[in-house]
Design an enzyme around this catalytic site. Structure first.
Site, PDB file in Angstrom:
ATOM      1  N   GLY A 176      40.515  27.337  49.871  1.00 54.20           N
ATOM      2  CA  GLY A 176      41.184  28.087  50.922  1.00 54.20           C
ATOM      3  C   GLY A 176      40.152  28.764  51.801  1.00 54.20           C
ATOM      4  O   GLY A 176      39.041  29.042  51.352  1.00 54.20           O
ATOM      5  N   GLN A 190      36.872  34.620  57.905  1.00 50.64           N
ATOM      6  CA  GLN A 190      35.702  34.126  57.162  1.00 50.64           C
ATOM      7  C   GLN A 190      34.826  33.215  58.015  1.00 50.64           C
ATOM      8  O   GLN A 190      33.729  32.843  57.592  1.00 50.64           O
ATOM      9  CB  GLN A 190      36.138  33.386  55.900  1.00 50.64           C
ATOM     10  N   CYS A 197      35.520  33.774  45.937  1.00 49.10           N
ATOM     11  CA  CYS A 197      35.759  33.826  47.379  1.00 49.10           C
ATOM     12  C   CYS A 197      34.469  33.412  48.074  1.00 49.10           C
ATOM     13  O   CYS A 197      33.387  33.853  47.686  1.00 49.10           O
ATOM     14  CB  CYS A 197      36.145  35.255  47.771  1.00 49.10           C
ATOM     15  N   LEU A 198      34.584  32.569  49.095  1.00 49.05           N
ATOM     16  CA  LEU A 198      33.383  32.100  49.791  1.00 49.05           C
ATOM     17  C   LEU A 198      32.628  33.253  50.455  1.00 49.05           C
ATOM     18  O   LEU A 198      31.427  33.148  50.689  1.00 49.05           O
ATOM     19  CB  LEU A 198      33.757  31.040  50.837  1.00 49.05           C
ATOM     20  N   HIS A 236      45.723  35.056  48.196  1.00 53.31           N
ATOM     21  CA  HIS A 236      44.317  35.427  48.403  1.00 53.31           C
ATOM     22  C   HIS A 236      43.943  35.300  49.890  1.00 53.31           C
ATOM     23  O   HIS A 236      43.358  36.214  50.475  1.00 53.31           O
ATOM     24  CB  HIS A 236      43.424  34.527  47.529  1.00 53.31           C
ATOM     25  N   GLU A 237      44.299  34.159  50.498  1.00 54.76           N
ATOM     26  CA  GLU A 237      43.925  33.932  51.905  1.00 54.76           C
ATOM     27  C   GLU A 237      44.691  34.856  52.844  1.00 54.76           C
ATOM     28  O   GLU A 237      44.137  35.352  53.826  1.00 54.76           O
ATOM     29  CB  GLU A 237      44.161  32.468  52.299  1.00 54.76           C
ATOM     30  N   HIS A 281      43.113  38.140  53.361  1.00 59.44           N
ATOM     31  CA  HIS A 281      41.993  38.171  54.311  1.00 59.44           C
ATOM     32  C   HIS A 281      42.472  38.532  55.720  1.00 59.44           C
ATOM     33  O   HIS A 281      41.729  39.141  56.484  1.00 59.44           O
ATOM     34  CB  HIS A 281      41.306  36.797  54.369  1.00 59.44           C
TER      35      HIS A 281
HETATM   36 NI    NI Z   1      38.445  34.683  49.932  1.00 49.59          NI
END
Ligand code: NI
Length: 183
Positions: free
Chosen positions: A45, A50, A96-97, A138-139, A142
């Site tokens: 995701g 991000q 998470c990236l 999660h996304e 953000h």
């Molecule tokens: Ni994340």
């Protein structure tokens, strides 16, 4: 095109992202680039903040983690709105990236009902459970400036503090390109 990924400490990750309008320029190209960036970093995701854009878009592809009776999904979610979260909370070790090298257990409810637009601005209203629901929640966070470390208890946060500072200074070397805050 693969974008660099913003990391912890970048103000864009703490902003409340804005919805986009139908005339948003090159939306399909942007969504395609988000998928490319996500695959390049082995993510499931990715949210627009991000990649430095404070707009309400995220992409997910959970087809690599199909569960019994729960097919994975590959989808862009534009101007999404979570209508309802339900079911028992369950714990999963999340990554998470934007938080390279950090993984922590996070509790989230099982099921999510979400309204969103696809790349053609068609409206959808769907219910997801299991891993896809997890990634969606999660996304979606953000887009509201929330990161999973925010859910940790004060002790875990204290333990992670130096790691988070290191990330914000770019002292991590993930396999994908990052954008170091302020640089
Ligand atoms: Ni994340």
């Amino acid at each position: 095109m693969i974008y660099p990924v913003t990391v912890f400490g970048d103000p864009v990750l703490r902003k409340k992202a804005e919805p986009i309008t139908k005339d948003y320029k090159d939306l399909k190209v942007f969504v395609q680039n988000m998928f490319e960036t996500m695959y390049n970093s082995d993510g499931v995701g990715l949210a627009a903040p991000q990649v430095g854009q404070a707009i309400r878009i995220f992409v997910i592809d959970t087809s690599s983690a199909e569960e019994d009776e729960l097919p994975g999904i590959k989808q862009a979610f534009i101007n999404p709105e979570i209508l309802k979260k339900s079911g028992d909370e369950w714990v999963m070790n999340e990554g998470c990236l934007s938080l390279p090298e950090i993984r922590e257990d996070v509790l989230r409810p099982e099921t999510v009902q979400i309204k969103y637009l696809d790349e053609d601005f068609n409206e959808h209203d769907e219910i997801y459970s299991g891993f896809s629901s997890r990634v969606i929640q999660h996304e979606y966070d953000h887009l509201d400036g929330i990161m999973f470390v925010d859910y940790l208890n004060p002790l875990r946060k204290r333990i992670l503090k130096s790691k988070l500072i290191a990330i914000s200074k770019g002292k991590v070397i993930p396999k994908y390109r990052i954008k170091v805050p302020g640089k």
